[in-house]
Design a protein around this motif. Structure first.
Motif, PDB file in Angstrom:
ATOM      1  N   GLY A  40      39.138  42.939  45.030  1.00 43.95           N
ATOM      2  CA  GLY A  40      38.436  42.302  43.948  1.00 43.95           C
ATOM      3  C   GLY A  40      37.581  41.530  44.136  1.00 43.95           C
ATOM      4  O   GLY A  40      36.738  41.173  43.292  1.00 43.95           O
ATOM      5  N   LEU A  41      37.314  40.925  45.264  1.00 47.61           N
ATOM      6  CA  LEU A  41      36.014  39.993  45.718  1.00 47.61           C
ATOM      7  C   LEU A  41      34.953  40.386  44.927  1.00 47.61           C
ATOM      8  O   LEU A  41      33.995  39.487  44.151  1.00 47.61           O
ATOM      9  CB  LEU A  41      35.732  39.824  46.924  1.00 47.61           C
ATOM     10  CG  LEU A  41      36.989  39.247  48.121  1.00 47.61           C
ATOM     11  CD1 LEU A  41      36.347  38.827  49.472  1.00 47.61           C
ATOM     12  CD2 LEU A  41      37.018  37.755  47.285  1.00 47.61           C
ATOM     13  N   LYS A  42      34.534  41.578  45.281  1.00 46.18           N
ATOM     14  CA  LYS A  42      33.046  42.131  44.746  1.00 46.18           C
ATOM     15  C   LYS A  42      33.048  41.830  43.222  1.00 46.18           C
ATOM     16  O   LYS A  42      31.925  41.640  42.455  1.00 46.18           O
ATOM     17  CB  LYS A  42      32.979  43.605  44.988  1.00 46.18           C
ATOM     18  CG  LYS A  42      31.508  44.236  44.701  1.00 46.18           C
ATOM     19  CD  LYS A  42      30.813  43.765  45.857  1.00 46.18           C
ATOM     20  CE  LYS A  42      29.319  44.373  45.108  1.00 46.18           C
ATOM     21  NZ  LYS A  42      28.124  44.096  45.772  1.00 46.18           N
ATOM     22  N   ILE A  43      33.900  42.344  42.402  1.00 46.51           N
ATOM     23  CA  ILE A  43      33.913  42.337  40.807  1.00 46.51           C
ATOM     24  C   ILE A  43      34.293  41.099  40.460  1.00 46.51           C
ATOM     25  O   ILE A  43      33.372  40.468  39.568  1.00 46.51           O
ATOM     26  CB  ILE A  43      35.013  43.514  40.375  1.00 46.51           C
ATOM     27  CG1 ILE A  43      34.602  44.771  40.491  1.00 46.51           C
ATOM     28  CG2 ILE A  43      34.994  43.178  38.877  1.00 46.51           C
ATOM     29  CD1 ILE A  43      35.393  45.702  40.319  1.00 46.51           C
ATOM     30  N   VAL A  44      35.269  40.232  40.471  1.00 46.69           N
ATOM     31  CA  VAL A  44      35.638  39.085  40.012  1.00 46.69           C
ATOM     32  C   VAL A  44      35.445  37.981  40.891  1.00 46.69           C
ATOM     33  O   VAL A  44      34.980  36.833  40.430  1.00 46.69           O
ATOM     34  CB  VAL A  44      37.207  39.052  39.607  1.00 46.69           C
ATOM     35  CG1 VAL A  44      37.614  38.287  38.504  1.00 46.69           C
ATOM     36  CG2 VAL A  44      37.714  40.352  39.673  1.00 46.69           C
ATOM     37  N   GLY A  45      35.223  38.082  42.134  1.00 44.27           N
ATOM     38  CA  GLY A  45      34.934  36.904  42.806  1.00 44.27           C
ATOM     39  C   GLY A  45      36.042  36.193  43.265  1.00 44.27           C
ATOM     40  O   GLY A  45      37.064  36.235  42.615  1.00 44.27           O
ATOM     41  N   LEU A  46      36.031  35.363  44.406  1.00 41.58           N
ATOM     42  CA  LEU A  46      37.381  34.786  44.896  1.00 41.58           C
ATOM     43  C   LEU A  46      37.813  33.564  43.940  1.00 41.58           C
ATOM     44  O   LEU A  46      39.097  33.199  44.089  1.00 41.58           O
ATOM     45  CB  LEU A  46      36.931  34.325  46.312  1.00 41.58           C
ATOM     46  CG  LEU A  46      35.995  33.173  46.581  1.00 41.58           C
ATOM     47  CD1 LEU A  46      36.641  32.006  46.614  1.00 41.58           C
ATOM     48  CD2 LEU A  46      35.329  33.555  48.075  1.00 41.58           C
ATOM     49  N   ILE A  47      37.121  33.113  43.250  1.00 44.34           N
ATOM     50  CA  ILE A  47      37.461  31.868  42.515  1.00 44.34           C
ATOM     51  C   ILE A  47      38.415  32.226  41.192  1.00 44.34           C
ATOM     52  O   ILE A  47      39.481  31.673  41.044  1.00 44.34           O
ATOM     53  CB  ILE A  47      36.363  30.932  41.921  1.00 44.34           C
ATOM     54  CG1 ILE A  47      35.707  30.488  43.332  1.00 44.34           C
ATOM     55  CG2 ILE A  47      36.776  29.932  41.012  1.00 44.34           C
ATOM     56  CD1 ILE A  47      34.671  29.432  42.779  1.00 44.34           C
ATOM     57  N   LEU A  48      38.073  33.299  40.728  1.00 43.21           N
ATOM     58  CA  LEU A  48      38.746  33.757  39.433  1.00 43.21           C
ATOM     59  C   LEU A  48      39.823  34.943  39.778  1.00 43.21           C
ATOM     60  O   LEU A  48      40.548  35.203  38.740  1.00 43.21           O
ATOM     61  CB  LEU A  48      37.818  34.394  38.493  1.00 43.21           C
ATOM     62  CG  LEU A  48      36.995  33.187  37.875  1.00 43.21           C
ATOM     63  CD1 LEU A  48      35.802  33.627  36.938  1.00 43.21           C
ATOM     64  CD2 LEU A  48      37.784  32.014  36.927  1.00 43.21           C
ATOM     65  N   ILE A  49      39.880  35.507  40.982  1.00 43.79           N
ATOM     66  CA  ILE A  49      40.689  36.594  41.162  1.00 43.79           C
ATOM     67  C   ILE A  49      42.122  36.298  40.734  1.00 43.79           C
ATOM     68  O   ILE A  49      43.288  37.038  40.305  1.00 43.79           O
ATOM     69  CB  ILE A  49      40.625  37.123  42.678  1.00 43.79           C
ATOM     70  CG1 ILE A  49      41.534  38.345  42.671  1.00 43.79           C
ATOM     71  CG2 ILE A  49      40.890  36.091  43.675  1.00 43.79           C
ATOM     72  CD1 ILE A  49      40.869  39.798  42.162  1.00 43.79           C
ATOM     73  N   VAL A  50      42.521  34.760  41.050  1.00 40.23           N
ATOM     74  CA  VAL A  50      44.009  34.266  40.732  1.00 40.23           C
ATOM     75  C   VAL A  50      44.231  34.580  39.390  1.00 40.23           C
ATOM     76  O   VAL A  50      45.460  35.045  39.172  1.00 40.23           O
ATOM     77  CB  VAL A  50      43.915  32.632  41.143  1.00 40.23           C
ATOM     78  CG1 VAL A  50      45.251  32.136  40.971  1.00 40.23           C
ATOM     79  CG2 VAL A  50      43.308  32.298  42.241  1.00 40.23           C
ATOM     80  N   ALA A  51      43.334  34.467  38.357  1.00 35.58           N
ATOM     81  CA  ALA A  51      43.673  34.777  37.277  1.00 35.58           C
ATOM     82  C   ALA A  51      44.234  36.027  36.981  1.00 35.58           C
ATOM     83  O   ALA A  51      45.045  36.436  36.052  1.00 35.58           O
ATOM     84  CB  ALA A  51      42.417  34.221  36.291  1.00 35.58           C
ATOM     85  N   MET A  52      43.606  36.819  37.490  1.00 35.77           N
ATOM     86  CA  MET A  52      43.921  38.436  37.458  1.00 35.77           C
ATOM     87  C   MET A  52      45.364  38.688  37.949  1.00 35.77           C
ATOM     88  O   MET A  52      45.948  39.618  37.659  1.00 35.77           O
ATOM     89  CB  MET A  52      43.094  39.301  38.180  1.00 35.77           C
ATOM     90  CG  MET A  52      41.639  39.251  37.265  1.00 35.77           C
ATOM     91  SD  MET A  52      40.653  40.680  37.975  1.00 35.77           S
ATOM     92  CE  MET A  52      41.177  42.123  36.909  1.00 35.77           C
ATOM     93  N   LEU A  53      45.616  37.913  39.012  1.00 32.57           N
ATOM     94  CA  LEU A  53      47.141  38.272  39.578  1.00 32.57           C
ATOM     95  C   LEU A  53      48.249  37.436  38.728  1.00 32.57           C
ATOM     96  O   LEU A  53      49.278  37.657  38.799  1.00 32.57           O
ATOM     97  CB  LEU A  53      47.149  37.440  40.913  1.00 32.57           C
ATOM     98  CG  LEU A  53      46.429  38.464  41.883  1.00 32.57           C
ATOM     99  CD1 LEU A  53      46.136  37.642  43.459  1.00 32.57           C
ATOM    100  CD2 LEU A  53      47.310  39.409  42.314  1.00 32.57           C
ATOM    101  N   ILE A  54      47.744  36.035  37.991  1.00 34.52           N
ATOM    102  CA  ILE A  54      48.942  35.390  37.364  1.00 34.52           C
ATOM    103  C   ILE A  54      49.143  35.711  35.784  1.00 34.52           C
ATOM    104  O   ILE A  54      50.053  35.934  35.361  1.00 34.52           O
ATOM    105  CB  ILE A  54      48.451  33.828  37.615  1.00 34.52           C
ATOM    106  CG1 ILE A  54      48.768  33.597  39.138  1.00 34.52           C
ATOM    107  CG2 ILE A  54      49.492  33.026  36.990  1.00 34.52           C
ATOM    108  CD1 ILE A  54      48.172  32.194  39.458  1.00 34.52           C
ATOM    109  N   ILE A  55      47.655  35.848  35.246  1.00 32.13           N
ATOM    110  CA  ILE A  55      47.688  35.667  33.747  1.00 32.13           C
ATOM    111  C   ILE A  55      48.614  36.893  33.202  1.00 32.13           C
ATOM    112  O   ILE A  55      49.380  36.870  32.292  1.00 32.13           O
ATOM    113  CB  ILE A  55      46.423  35.755  33.089  1.00 32.13           C
ATOM    114  CG1 ILE A  55      45.771  34.275  33.472  1.00 32.13           C
ATOM    115  CG2 ILE A  55      46.478  35.922  31.631  1.00 32.13           C
ATOM    116  CD1 ILE A  55      44.486  34.047  32.843  1.00 32.13           C
ATOM    117  N   PRO A  56      48.292  38.102  33.772  1.00 33.17           N
ATOM    118  CA  PRO A  56      48.945  39.417  33.305  1.00 33.17           C
ATOM    119  C   PRO A  56      50.570  39.319  33.498  1.00 33.17           C
ATOM    120  O   PRO A  56      51.294  39.723  32.188  1.00 33.17           O
ATOM    121  CB  PRO A  56      48.489  40.564  33.964  1.00 33.17           C
ATOM    122  CG  PRO A  56      47.014  40.032  34.553  1.00 33.17           C
ATOM    123  CD  PRO A  56      47.106  38.523  34.763  1.00 33.17           C
ATOM    124  N   PRO A  57      51.002  38.800  34.633  1.00 29.99           N
ATOM    125  CA  PRO A  57      52.633  38.928  34.613  1.00 29.99           C
ATOM    126  C   PRO A  57      53.099  37.718  33.631  1.00 29.99           C
ATOM    127  O   PRO A  57      54.152  37.710  33.013  1.00 29.99           O
ATOM    128  CB  PRO A  57      52.962  38.503  35.966  1.00 29.99           C
ATOM    129  CG  PRO A  57      51.746  38.096  36.522  1.00 29.99           C
ATOM    130  CD  PRO A  57      50.357  38.908  35.887  1.00 29.99           C
TER     131      PRO A  57
END
Lengths: 268, 401
Positions: free
Chosen positions: B206-223
């Motif tokens: 996901g680095l290319k699309i969201v970047g390393l700072i915000l990828i956490v949100a994609m791992l945490i907010i959905p669950p």
């Protein structure tokens, strides 16, 4: 923490006669940090009996069980299951952890918890079929919890949680049942239900070992007793080992003589 | 514009980004579920920040050997290597030192990120570095996304999803009850590493699309969002994947429909919007449901107290109680019981006496455990039992119900 004693390296065969005792522990030492919680303990569980592991808080009761199952890595010592290595006999063991060791708000239903007991059968990918479901329901029936199958586990009372854990162990269809404080914080009705299930298992020829807190029920519930306070204090039938002298040794000053007198002890 | 974006009518690049983001969202949502259930959500933050030095080092190495420094696969391999080292550092620090996991995460996160920034500065001063555009990995940059980039994301995401699917049982089991898992011969440490390793794979992809700072949100907010809607593990991961996919798709579409709107942050905001919907409106676990439950309970308590007060001829001062009794037609505005009110009050008092008997008698132990001062006695005891209790209490048998 995970340093092993050089003297105990290798797989030297257990010296004493263990024959095919369901669980034989030899020279087990476990420590958290520098302080041994269990020190050089031997234990030989008798086939087809119900054994209580008794001792004060922090005496290493639960740790001994966990080390015997490889959940906690011992400093030294080994355990044999039916005379063979733990690894080859795991399928014959069912373990019931302390109720408080898991998060009961976990998103799972009662029936799903019981189905965890079928993990060995299901493996990674096999689908859960009606016969698996039926088996899990039958186990819930044995602990009187069928009405709760679809409930989220967070809605259960402490006693009901404990019964679900027991149902999961039943689903494993093991020969040796190891329970960590199955009666801690449960209501009287659950305690009765659990003990009748455990006695049923014994009557089928299974072996039951339970960490037990309540000294007043040892006599009524168990055949054998194992007393521990970091070191092994006594082991034997309730009649011969559960004596005032051994209790004194196990609990030290923590039990007043009055308490010991109230226990229905065998003459000894 | 937005409709065109959502129906993939905005041109080649926008379509690639939207599909890529959607797929990344699904993979991140499903993978993040197990991290969340194992209560290790924050580890992903350490992992993602630890990718930066790897990206920079991979660039330097590739340029030094005369290659194209921006080759995506090379950069992703570098980021995976350093994220892996960061991950091992966190798990080693927690296992073998007295550091708690949060402290270990904080230490690893900041040190790796700092080191990465230093390397980026060095790259800026290199002759080949000026046009590197590596800062894009911080917050994602989708402008120049290529077909090959999309394929890398697709394959990486698919492999991750397949692994999650294959290992969902041991991962759920370890997340719920690690001791039981260990007693069954599972290697808990290895399963934990697998859970975190999969999160690492998603991060890298996901680095290319969201970047390393915000990828956490994609791992945490959905669950976290999914947890509001269901009480089953498999459904949590399913809904989480859907929430992640919808956020990725809609977020990328939104950002494509307006000029100069970053993709990653919009995706995160969309998933946050879905989270808010769940937070307020989810049945059972939602805030609204909890508030409603509280008021309903409060009303039951007041009704009960009011009826008992009426039965004993005590005055009622509580305004809410009076209002509730009036509305139910049980009391007049001056606080005097109506005909119906007197009957209900007598029944309430009678039940109170019945409960007293039940709670004093060992034979009713199971029923007594259910006593909470509110429960209707008929829901606990059979009519025969109640008759027997009434017999013991004595007095008029025919209490109106």
């Amino acid at each position: 923490m995970s340093l092993e004693l050089a003297a105990n390296q290798g797989t030297a065969p257990i010296a004493d006669q263990v024959d095919d005792s369901p669980l034989a522990i030899r020279g087990m030492t476990v420590s958290y940090g520098q302080k041994p919680v269990v020190f050089s303990v031997d234990m030989t569980v008798t086939q087809g009996a119900m054994t209580a592991i008794v001792g004060p808080n922090g005496a290493g009761k639960s740790t001994l069980l966990k080390a015997a199952l490889g959940i906690v890595k011992p400093l030294s010592g080994q355990s044999m299951i039916y005379g063979q290595s733990l690894k080859s006999q795991r399928h014959r063991i069912a373990y019931v952890p302390q109720r408080a060791s898991v998060d009961w708000d976990f998103p799972t239903r009662v029936i799903d918890v019981v189905l965890m007991g079928l993990y060995r059968e299901l493996g990674l990918l096999r689908r859960i079929r009606p016969r698996h479901h039926d088996k899990a329901m039958a186990c819930l029936d044995r602990v009187g919890m069928t009405d709760f199958a679809e409930r989220q586990i967070g809605q259960l009372s402490g006693g009901q949680q404990q019964r679900v854990f027991l149902a999961r162990a039943l689903a494993q269809e093991a020969d040796l049942y190891l329970l960590d404080e199955p009666f801690a914080g449960v209501d009287a009705a659950t305690e009765k239900a659990i003990i009748s299930v455990l006695k049923g298992l014994r009557d089928e020829g299974k072996t039951v070992v339970a960490v037990h807190h309540d000294l007043s029920t040892v006599n009524e519930y168990f055949d054998r007793v194992f007393m521990i306070n970091t070191r092994k204090i006594a082991e034997g039938s309730v009649a011969e080992a559960f004596t005032a002298a051994n209790l004194e040794k196990t609990y030290g000053g923590r039990l007043v003589t009055g308490q010991i007198d109230q226990l229905d002890l065998a003459a000894g | 514009m937005l409709w065109e974006a959502l129906f993939l009518q905005l041109g080649y690049n926008a379509t690639l980004v939207t599909l890529g983001a959607c797929f990344l969202g699904v993979a991140a949502g499903v993978t993040g579920t197990f991290l969340f259930l194992r209560k290790r959500a924050l580890v992903s933050d350490a992992i993602s920040h630890a990718t930066l030095p790897g990206v920079a080092l991979a660039f330097i190495v590739m340029v030094t050997f005369g290659g194209d420094g921006r080759h995506l696969i090379g950069l992703l391999l570098g980021s995976a290597a350093s994220a892996g080292i960061g991950l091992l550092c966190v798990s080693w620090l927690t296992r073998y030192t007295r550091l708690a996991e949060d402290a270990a995460i904080g230490a690893v996160l900041s040190v790796f990120f700092g080191f990465g920034i230093v390397l980026l500065t060095i790259i800026q001063s290199m002759s080949a570095g000026r046009q590197a555009g590596l800062e894009g990995f911080l917050l994602g940059s989708t402008a120049g996304m290529l077909w090959s980039d999309a394929i890398v994301i697709l394959i990486g995401g698919l492999a991750t999803l397949a692994l999650v699917l294959a290992f969902r049982r041991p991962m759920s089991l370890v997340a719920f009850d690690p001791e039981f898992a260990a007693a069954n011969g599972m290697n808990v440490a290895r399963i934990d590493l697998l859970i975190m390793g999969l999160a690492m794979a998603v991060t890298v992809v996901g680095l290319k699309i969201v970047g390393l700072i915000l990828i956490v949100a994609m791992l945490i907010i959905p669950p976290v969002t999914a947890r509001f809607w269901t009480d089953r593990t498999d459904h949590v991961s399913l809904i989480s994947g859907i929430v992640g996919g919808v956020s990725g798709y809609v977020g990328a579409g939104l950002s494509a429909s307006a000029p100069n709107v970053p993709t990653g942050p919009i995706i995160v905001l969309v998933s946050f919007a879905l989270f808010c919907v769940a937070l307020f409106f989810a049945p059972n676990r939602g805030v609204l449901a909890a508030v409603l439950r509280h008021f309903r309970f409060q009303h039951r308590v007041h009704m009960r107290q009011g009826l008992l007060a009426l039965a004993q001829g005590q005055p009622i001062y509580e305004k809410l109680t009076l209002r509730l009794l009036q509305r139910a037609g049980l009391a007049r505005p001056d606080g005097v019981a109506t005909e119906a009110g007197r009957a209900r009050a007598a029944k309430a008092l009678r039940d109170e006496k019945r409960w007293e008997v039940v709670r004093a008698d060992q034979a009713f132990e199971g029923a007594a455990a259910l006593y909470d001062g509110l429960r209707e006695i008929e829901t606990v005891l059979t009519q025969d039992q109640i008759t027997e209790i009434d017999h013991r209490i004595g007095g008029p048998a025919g209490v109106p119900t």
